[in-house]
Design a protein around this motif. Structure first.
Motif, PDB file in Angstrom:
ATOM      1  N   ALA A  81     -73.289   2.850 -15.978  1.00  0.00           N
ATOM      2  CA  ALA A  81     -72.544   3.493 -17.064  1.00  0.00           C
ATOM      3  C   ALA A  81     -72.192   4.944 -16.753  1.00  0.00           C
ATOM      4  CB  ALA A  81     -73.355   3.428 -18.356  1.00  0.00           C
ATOM      5  N   THR A  82     -72.850   5.534 -15.763  1.00  0.00           N
ATOM      6  CA  THR A  82     -72.557   6.936 -15.427  1.00  0.00           C
ATOM      7  C   THR A  82     -71.209   7.093 -14.739  1.00  0.00           C
ATOM      8  OG1 THR A  82     -73.664   6.858 -13.249  1.00  0.00           O
ATOM      9  CG2 THR A  82     -75.010   7.434 -15.165  1.00  0.00           C
ATOM     10  N   GLN A  83     -70.600   6.011 -14.305  1.00  0.00           N
ATOM     11  CA  GLN A  83     -69.276   6.088 -13.688  1.00  0.00           C
ATOM     12  C   GLN A  83     -68.188   5.885 -14.727  1.00  0.00           C
ATOM     13  OE1 GLN A  83     -69.028   3.362 -10.365  1.00  0.00           O
ATOM     14  NE2 GLN A  83     -69.573   4.977  -8.945  1.00  0.00           N
ATOM     15  N   GLN A  84     -68.447   6.290 -15.924  1.00  0.00           N
ATOM     16  CA  GLN A  84     -67.510   6.092 -17.012  1.00  0.00           C
ATOM     17  C   GLN A  84     -66.849   7.408 -17.407  1.00  0.00           C
ATOM     18  OE1 GLN A  84     -67.192   2.787 -18.188  1.00  0.00           O
ATOM     19  NE2 GLN A  84     -68.490   2.494 -16.419  1.00  0.00           N
ATOM     20  N   LEU A  85     -65.527   7.405 -17.459  1.00  0.00           N
ATOM     21  CA  LEU A  85     -64.746   8.569 -17.893  1.00  0.00           C
ATOM     22  C   LEU A  85     -63.500   8.096 -18.633  1.00  0.00           C
ATOM     23  CD1 LEU A  85     -64.678  11.138 -14.935  1.00  0.00           C
ATOM     24  CD2 LEU A  85     -65.691  11.466 -17.173  1.00  0.00           C
ATOM     25  N   ASP A  86     -63.134   8.802 -19.674  1.00  0.00           N
ATOM     26  CA  ASP A  86     -61.894   8.504 -20.393  1.00  0.00           C
ATOM     27  C   ASP A  86     -60.701   9.106 -19.656  1.00  0.00           C
ATOM     28  OD1 ASP A  86     -62.686   6.986 -22.569  1.00  0.00           O
ATOM     29  OD2 ASP A  86     -63.265   8.754 -23.735  1.00  0.00           O
ATOM     30  N   ASP A  87     -59.559   8.422 -19.726  1.00  0.00           N
ATOM     31  CA  ASP A  87     -58.297   8.944 -19.187  1.00  0.00           C
ATOM     32  C   ASP A  87     -58.467   9.473 -17.771  1.00  0.00           C
ATOM     33  OD1 ASP A  87     -57.078   8.430 -21.676  1.00  0.00           O
ATOM     34  OD2 ASP A  87     -57.868  10.331 -22.453  1.00  0.00           O
ATOM     35  N   ILE A  88     -59.037   8.633 -16.909  1.00  0.00           N
ATOM     36  CA  ILE A  88     -59.385   9.062 -15.556  1.00  0.00           C
ATOM     37  C   ILE A  88     -58.200   9.642 -14.789  1.00  0.00           C
ATOM     38  CG2 ILE A  88     -59.030   6.743 -14.614  1.00  0.00           C
ATOM     39  CD1 ILE A  88     -61.716   9.226 -13.519  1.00  0.00           C
ATOM     40  N   GLU A  89     -57.018   9.094 -15.014  1.00  0.00           N
ATOM     41  CA  GLU A  89     -55.855   9.555 -14.262  1.00  0.00           C
ATOM     42  C   GLU A  89     -55.439  10.974 -14.632  1.00  0.00           C
ATOM     43  OE1 GLU A  89     -54.824   7.855 -11.785  1.00  0.00           O
ATOM     44  OE2 GLU A  89     -56.136   6.160 -12.242  1.00  0.00           O
ATOM     45  N   SER A  90     -55.788  11.407 -15.826  1.00  0.00           N
ATOM     46  CA  SER A  90     -55.364  12.737 -16.266  1.00  0.00           C
ATOM     47  C   SER A  90     -56.443  13.799 -16.069  1.00  0.00           C
ATOM     48  CB  SER A  90     -54.978  12.701 -17.752  1.00  0.00           C
ATOM     49  OG  SER A  90     -56.099  12.354 -18.548  1.00  0.00           O
ATOM     50  N   VAL A  91     -57.613  13.396 -15.590  1.00  0.00           N
ATOM     51  CA  VAL A  91     -58.715  14.340 -15.395  1.00  0.00           C
ATOM     52  C   VAL A  91     -58.695  14.862 -13.965  1.00  0.00           C
ATOM     53  CG1 VAL A  91     -61.222  14.626 -15.457  1.00  0.00           C
ATOM     54  CG2 VAL A  91     -60.095  13.119 -17.102  1.00  0.00           C
ATOM     55  N   PRO A  92     -58.787  16.185 -13.762  1.00  0.00           N
ATOM     56  CA  PRO A  92     -58.792  16.747 -12.398  1.00  0.00           C
ATOM     57  C   PRO A  92     -59.922  16.142 -11.566  1.00  0.00           C
ATOM     58  CG  PRO A  92     -58.541  18.486 -14.020  1.00  0.00           C
ATOM     59  CD  PRO A  92     -58.870  17.240 -14.790  1.00  0.00           C
ATOM     60  N   PRO A  93     -59.661  15.837 -10.284  1.00  0.00           N
ATOM     61  CA  PRO A  93     -60.694  15.221  -9.436  1.00  0.00           C
ATOM     62  C   PRO A  93     -62.007  15.995  -9.404  1.00  0.00           C
ATOM     63  CG  PRO A  93     -58.571  15.124  -8.353  1.00  0.00           C
ATOM     64  CD  PRO A  93     -58.374  15.963  -9.583  1.00  0.00           C
ATOM     65  N   LEU A  94     -61.935  17.325  -9.365  1.00  0.00           N
ATOM     66  CA  LEU A  94     -63.167  18.111  -9.323  1.00  0.00           C
ATOM     67  C   LEU A  94     -64.005  17.877 -10.569  1.00  0.00           C
ATOM     68  CD1 LEU A  94     -64.951  20.146  -7.937  1.00  0.00           C
ATOM     69  CD2 LEU A  94     -63.594  21.979  -8.946  1.00  0.00           C
ATOM     70  N   THR A  95     -63.364  17.769 -11.723  1.00  0.00           N
ATOM     71  CA  THR A  95     -64.073  17.508 -12.977  1.00  0.00           C
ATOM     72  C   THR A  95     -64.715  16.130 -12.952  1.00  0.00           C
ATOM     73  OG1 THR A  95     -62.557  18.924 -14.204  1.00  0.00           O
ATOM     74  CG2 THR A  95     -63.822  17.329 -15.482  1.00  0.00           C
ATOM     75  N   VAL A  96     -63.971  15.137 -12.464  1.00  0.00           N
ATOM     76  CA  VAL A  96     -64.487  13.772 -12.369  1.00  0.00           C
ATOM     77  C   VAL A  96     -65.714  13.720 -11.471  1.00  0.00           C
ATOM     78  CG1 VAL A  96     -64.006  11.447 -11.514  1.00  0.00           C
ATOM     79  CG2 VAL A  96     -62.262  12.683 -12.802  1.00  0.00           C
ATOM     80  N   LEU A  97     -65.606  14.316 -10.294  1.00  0.00           N
ATOM     81  CA  LEU A  97     -66.695  14.241  -9.321  1.00  0.00           C
ATOM     82  C   LEU A  97     -67.933  14.998  -9.796  1.00  0.00           C
ATOM     83  CD1 LEU A  97     -64.566  14.593  -6.075  1.00  0.00           C
ATOM     84  CD2 LEU A  97     -65.604  12.517  -7.014  1.00  0.00           C
ATOM     85  N   HIS A 216     -70.098  14.458 -19.926  1.00  0.00           N
ATOM     86  CA  HIS A 216     -68.957  13.644 -19.528  1.00  0.00           C
ATOM     87  C   HIS A 216     -68.665  12.586 -20.586  1.00  0.00           C
ATOM     88  CE1 HIS A 216     -72.121  10.827 -18.664  1.00  0.00           C
ATOM     89  NE2 HIS A 216     -71.252   9.917 -18.325  1.00  0.00           N
ATOM     90  N   PRO A 217     -67.362  12.170 -20.721  1.00  0.00           N
ATOM     91  CA  PRO A 217     -67.003  11.120 -21.671  1.00  0.00           C
ATOM     92  C   PRO A 217     -67.329   9.693 -21.190  1.00  0.00           C
ATOM     93  CG  PRO A 217     -65.077  12.351 -20.901  1.00  0.00           C
ATOM     94  CD  PRO A 217     -66.288  12.858 -20.155  1.00  0.00           C
ATOM     95  N   ASP A 218     -66.682   8.703 -21.781  1.00  0.00           N
ATOM     96  CA  ASP A 218     -67.012   7.292 -21.462  1.00  0.00           C
ATOM     97  C   ASP A 218     -65.817   6.377 -21.140  1.00  0.00           C
ATOM     98  OD1 ASP A 218     -69.185   6.939 -24.322  1.00  0.00           O
ATOM     99  OD2 ASP A 218     -69.312   8.198 -22.642  1.00  0.00           O
ATOM    100  N   ALA A 219     -65.684   5.779 -19.979  1.00  0.00           N
ATOM    101  CA  ALA A 219     -64.823   4.646 -19.549  1.00  0.00           C
ATOM    102  C   ALA A 219     -64.925   4.529 -18.045  1.00  0.00           C
ATOM    103  CB  ALA A 219     -63.398   4.822 -19.969  1.00  0.00           C
TER     104      ALA A 219
END
Length: 222
Positions: A81-97, A216-219
């Motif tokens: 579940a930790t690999q979950q983020l909302d709107d992944i395409e619109s989130v900057p890669p540094l924020t995602v990582l 971090h958010p969820d998806a």
């Protein structure tokens, strides 16, 4: 129908009933495994921790091994579940990582010593090993897929993504598991260090301090 078959059907029925005693037994088992290790935990200790009896334990679970496997599956679900983020395409890669690195480390911390124990038992118990290796494969595949899908020039990884994600995952699992009962300050420093190492290895500019991300958010990161 044999007595054994009847017992299995009864267990299956209890397992699927909402709010069953099985959940309490698994919580007690997780606490015992965390505090006492695998060999130090017994069915009697789990039952006592759950404030119930040995016969009640066997009404819901076949053995200590089954309890450990069920706890392993719960931990694996939390880690995935930790690999979950909302709107992944619109989130900057540094924020995602940064967010997923932090969330994964915090999930390992939250399980105390259980992740380390699961990692160890995976080499001894083929069923636990299958569950654990399946989770690691899924996590690594998603992470590598995300990295390879970034626009050219976004990152400059030090080694191919499929190998890099294994290295980064191993570092967090082994390190965070070792510090499962460390102080909050030590844990936070570990997370900061892991984020900085990830940034260097992935080859992405560190334009802000790691702690600035927040929760971090969820998806799914896919």
């Amino acid at each position: 129908m044999t007595t054994s078959e009847a017992q299995e059907r009864a267990r299956a029925s209890r397992r699927e009933s909402p709010g069953s005693r099985r959940g309490e037994l698994l919580a007690a088992a997780a606490a015992c495994f965390d505090e006492l290790g695998y060999s130090g935990t017994t069915v009697e200790l789990i039952a006592a921790r759950a404030r119930t009896s040995r016969p009640t334990f066997y009404a819901y679970l076949r053995s200590k091994d089954e309890a450990f496997l069920a706890v392993t599956e719960q931990i694996c679900a939390r880690l995935e579940a930790t690999q979950q983020l909302d709107d992944i395409e619109s989130v900057p890669p540094l924020t995602v990582l940064r967010a997923t690195t932090r969330a994964f480390a915090e999930a390992v911390f939250a399980s105390g010593s259980l992740v380390s124990l699961i990692d160890s038992r995976a080499g001894l118990d083929p069923v636990v090993g299958e569950v654990w290796s399946t989770l690691r494969h899924r996590l690594n595949r998603r992470y590598a897929h995300y990295l390879t899908g970034l626009a050219p020039g976004t990152i400059d990884p030090c080694t191919p993504p499929d190998r890099l994600v294994v290295m980064l995952g191993d570092s967090i699992i082994r390190g965070a598991a070792r510090l499962g009962h460390a102080s909050a300050e030590v844990r936070e420093q570990f997370i900061d260090d892991q984020i900085r190492m990830m940034e260097r290895c992935v080859g992405i500019a560190a334009d802000a301090p790691p702690r600035a991300d927040g929760a971090h958010p969820d998806a799914a990161v896919t």
